[in-house]
Scaffold this active site. Structure first.
Site, PDB file in Angstrom:
ATOM      1  N   CYS A  33      45.490  36.292  31.603  1.00  0.00           N
ATOM      2  CA  CYS A  33      45.571  37.599  31.123  1.00  0.00           C
ATOM      3  C   CYS A  33      46.986  37.681  30.975  1.00  0.00           C
ATOM      4  CB  CYS A  33      45.057  38.578  32.120  1.00  0.00           C
ATOM      5  SG  CYS A  33      43.475  38.303  32.460  1.00  0.00           S
ATOM      6  N   TYR A 172      31.994  31.467  30.163  1.00  0.00           N
ATOM      7  CA  TYR A 172      32.975  31.999  31.507  1.00  0.00           C
ATOM      8  C   TYR A 172      31.870  32.554  32.205  1.00  0.00           C
ATOM      9  CZ  TYR A 172      36.099  35.025  33.804  1.00  0.00           C
ATOM     10  OH  TYR A 172      36.816  35.841  34.543  1.00  0.00           O
ATOM     11  N   HIS A 175      35.181  34.512  38.473  1.00  0.00           N
ATOM     12  CA  HIS A 175      35.835  35.501  38.979  1.00  0.00           C
ATOM     13  C   HIS A 175      35.015  36.870  39.367  1.00  0.00           C
ATOM     14  CE1 HIS A 175      39.564  33.597  36.728  1.00  0.00           C
ATOM     15  NE2 HIS A 175      39.687  33.821  37.913  1.00  0.00           N
ATOM     16  N   ASP A 268      41.426  33.507  43.649  1.00  0.00           N
ATOM     17  CA  ASP A 268      41.895  32.660  42.547  1.00  0.00           C
ATOM     18  C   ASP A 268      43.352  32.497  42.709  1.00  0.00           C
ATOM     19  OD1 ASP A 268      41.365  30.574  40.898  1.00  0.00           O
ATOM     20  OD2 ASP A 268      41.292  31.912  38.988  1.00  0.00           O
TER      21      ASP A 268
END
Ligand code: ADP
Ligand code: SF4
Length: 681
Positions: A33, A172, A175, A268
């Site tokens: 991000c 994806y 997370h 993470d």
């Protein structure tokens, strides 16, 4: 010693095939991000293009939404809802291709992770659940038709990604943020149809979407899966010796590439305060033994020896990096050219992460150009030549002064850097000695190393300059980078006036006092009205010294702002483990006779608490007397860093860099603005 052409690192520069495409080396910028997303496509294209220029073989987007029912607002992520979004993303793919790298796109539907704040759609989920972020919104259970539609949206997204020019398309499931993860998670999926129950059923949608994607674009594009093999919640969740492993075994050779990590984002992207380089290996190392497809993983890798070891030991095929690629977009190139000492190593502070939380341009403590490539035209490795023949005098060698001196010298100015103490580095030296912050010293080390290579820089240690000396020096430009000091009077966010009994108590200490070596006495109260790391770190240090510590804060949790660096929870846990008493929602309004006056902000109740030392962490004041005096005596004198506006180390580095970039130009606060595509910026 230079490692020029060192064959030890050759393995990192081997090409690796990923399905129908070939990566030129093993350096893989995984999705990350940036706070910009769909709102700033030109800025992002420039940012990603520079990574490709710096030698990364694969450069990825951030999460890219595929449909309005998975809308990440207020976070700025990528967006590929319709064909109209293709040109913006194509800008990035083109920039990445210009420099010979592969462009990857991470398609995602956020399911029950987003509230659809922008589109006002009801979020989607395998089963009825509240959404993950704390908004009073629930996601509705998807029916079979919803599932069919979701598969179609993902397929359309993949086709659009291909048209935009991407070479790798991600599915994806990491997370804890993606609809596909929610289907996998027992805790979020209590369906009784073929998409719920057994792991095979819960993994069905993931399998179908991988197959759909391969079928749609697999002829030309590789299909990557980003999958979190462990949620760090034990056997009840996805874990690397349980369902995480089983998912990879089940789908082993279906995708063209596995990008594996641990989840959620807090786990993470751990900071250097809580995890060291390579911290994910214990969870991800099994993956290569169950798939024949290439594997990429992360772990804040900055050491080439660690990278080689990951490949040689068969842990990873690709060195995945988000933060190390932000701190130094040219990491691969520098390594290839044997310029190890030029690599600007990430310090693991997660200021970059805070950009996502604030939906503002990506920024980095080590790399002041990050996020400014397009709007300011800053390049991490190139800088305009000097605008005059005059010399530059920099007073103070903290992060701001070091960066100002370095960037000015790189422009070709004759630079004189004067530092009052023997050691260079200012606050970084002092703070890196605090518990958990050791890696922060890289801010100094890299700059001092770079300065040592330049012949046009003159460094004077033990040289506290005064007004008269500076005037005599007759430098064309003078930068005052003398830093700031912590206040003793308690003025801060909560208290606009000095707190009674603080300044003259003799037992009220500041963080500077502790860093100067003053030893507090037990019991200690730390008053944290700053809310970043300092209060919590000093609490750790006092416990290490055997003291009994109470941390009082007007915020609702200790070190509250560190929620933006993913540290609030680890810090709260650590303080609890250390036995620190935390009094949240509490202000201090006075100190007298060894007792602090506490006021509960919830009930207004007043109480007293004993302290033989009270450490006040509220705010700082600039050391600007030198500047204020000089400014009346000469022109072209500037304040930089904490001397101008006390802030983060990142802000100080940026300020020093900006000063040097703008020398002999007409600075403007107006930067190039992103306008909608089709309207020239
Ligand atoms: P910043 O974060 O803005 O770089 P720091 O507090 O880290 O600020 O660094 C300021 C540096 O300036 C310190 O190393 C300090 O010793 C030095 N300094 C302060 N006053 C003077 C002075 N008059 N002459 C030279 N150096 C100074
Ligand atoms: Fe690393 Fe900090 Fe830069 Fe993020 S902001 S890339 S953690 S140095």
């Amino acid at each position: 010693m230079s490692a020029r052409n060192d064959p030890r690192y050759d393995v990192l520069f081997e090409p690796v095939r990923i399905g129908p495409v070939v990566a030129r080396n093993r350096f893989f910028q995984v999705p990350h991000c940036n706070g910009m997303g769909w709102t700033q496509p030109r800025a992002l294209a420039a940012l990603r293009g520079i990574k490709a220029e710096g030698g990364w073989a694969v450069v990825s987007t951030e999460e890219v939404e595929i449909h309005p029912s998975g809308d990440c607002e207020p976070f700025h992520e990528g967006r590929l809802w319709t064909d109209e979004d293709i040109p913006a993303l194509a800008l990035m793919a083109d920039k990445v291709h210009e420099h010979g790298a592969l462009a990857a796109i991470e398609l995602t539907h956020h399911g029950a992770s987003c509230s659809n704040h922008g589109t006002r759609e009801v979020p989607l989920s395998p089963s009825h659940r509240p959404i993950i972020y704390h908004a009073p919104v629930q996601a509705r259970a998807m029916n079979k038709r919803d599932i069919r539609e979701f598969r179609q949206w993902h397929r359309d997204g993949a086709l659009r990604a291909k048209r935009a020019g991407f070479d790798l398309v991600y599915v994806y499931a990491s997370h804890g943020l993606s609809l596909l993860t929610h289907f996998l998670q027992r805790s979020k999926n209590d369906r009784t149809d073929e998409y719920g129950g057994s792991l095979e059923n819960r993994a069905r949608l993931l399998r179908e979407v991988i197959e759909d994607t391969k079928e749609a674009i697999g002829d030309r594009c590789a299909v990557a899966v980003r999958f979190a093999v462990d949620e760090l919640s034990g056997q009840q969740g996805i874990c690397s010796d349980g369902e995480g492993r089983e998912v990879i075994e089940m789908l082993a050779d279906l995708p063209d590439l596995w990008d594996v990590n641990i989840s959620g984002w807090v786990n993470d992207s751990q900071t250097s305060r809580f995890a060291k380089e390579g911290y994910q290996e214990e969870y991800t190392r099994f993956v290569k033994s169950v798939t024949r497809k290439p594997v990429v993983g992360v772990g804040r890798f900055t050491s080439p020896d660690t990278m080689v070891s990951q490949v040689r030991r068969g842990v990873l095929d690709f060195i995945g990096a988000a933060r190390p690629s932000i701190a130094d977009p040219f990491l691969p190139k520098k390594l290839q050219e044997g310029r190890l000492e030029d690599i600007r190593e990430c310090i693991g502070c997660n200021i970059c992460v805070s950009s996502d939380y604030s939906s503002s341009n990506l920024r980095c403590t080590q790399n002041p150009t990050m996020g400014e490539e397009w709007r300011r035209g800053w390049h991490p490795e190139r800088i305009a030549p000097r605008g005059s023949d005059g010399t530059v005098l920099v007073v103070g060698a903290g992060p701001a002064g070091l960066e100002a001196a370095l960037a000015a010298a790189q422009r070709g100015y004759e630079v004189h850097l004067s530092e009052a103490s023997t050691e260079l580095g200012g606050r970084v030296v002092r703070e890196a000695a605090l518990p958990g912050l050791r890696e922060w010293i890289r801010v100094r080390d890299w700059r001092v190393g770079q300065l040592a290579k330049l012949t046009n820089v003159h460094i004077y240690r033990d040289s506290a300059l005064e007004v008269a000396t500076i005037l005599e020096f007759e430098a064309r430009h003078v930068a005052i980078a003398t830093g700031a000091r912590w206040r003793r009077d308690g003025v801060g966010r909560e208290n606009g006036y000095p707190i009674e009994g603080f300044a003259d108590s003799g037992v009220v200490l500041t963080p500077d006092d502790l860093m100067d070596g003053r030893a507090p006495e037990s019991p200690v109260i730390i008053f944290d009205d700053d809310h970043y790391y300092m209060g919590g770190v000093l609490a750790e240090r006092c416990v290490e010294a055997g003291l009994t510590v109470t941390l009082v804060t007007p915020a609702s949790v200790p070190s509250a702002w560190t929620a933006n660096t993913l540290e609030a929870l680890p810090i709260a846990r650590k303080l609890a483990r250390l036995g620190v008493t935390v009094l949240p929602n509490t202000n201090i309004t006075g100190f007298s006779k060894g007792r602090a006056l506490l006021v509960s902000q919830l009930t207004g109740a007043v109480s007293q608490r004993e302290a033989r030392s009270l450490i006040t962490v509220t705010a700082r004041l600039p050391n600007d007397s030198l500047y204020l005096e000089l400014a009346t005596r000469r022109d072209r004198v500037y304040r930089v860093g904490d001397c101008y506006g006390p802030g983060t180390i990142q802000a100080a580095v940026y300020s020093g860099h900006k000063f040097a970039r703008e020398l002999d130009t007409t600075p403007t606060v107006h930067v190039r603005r992103e306008l909608p595509l089709g309207i020239e910026a």
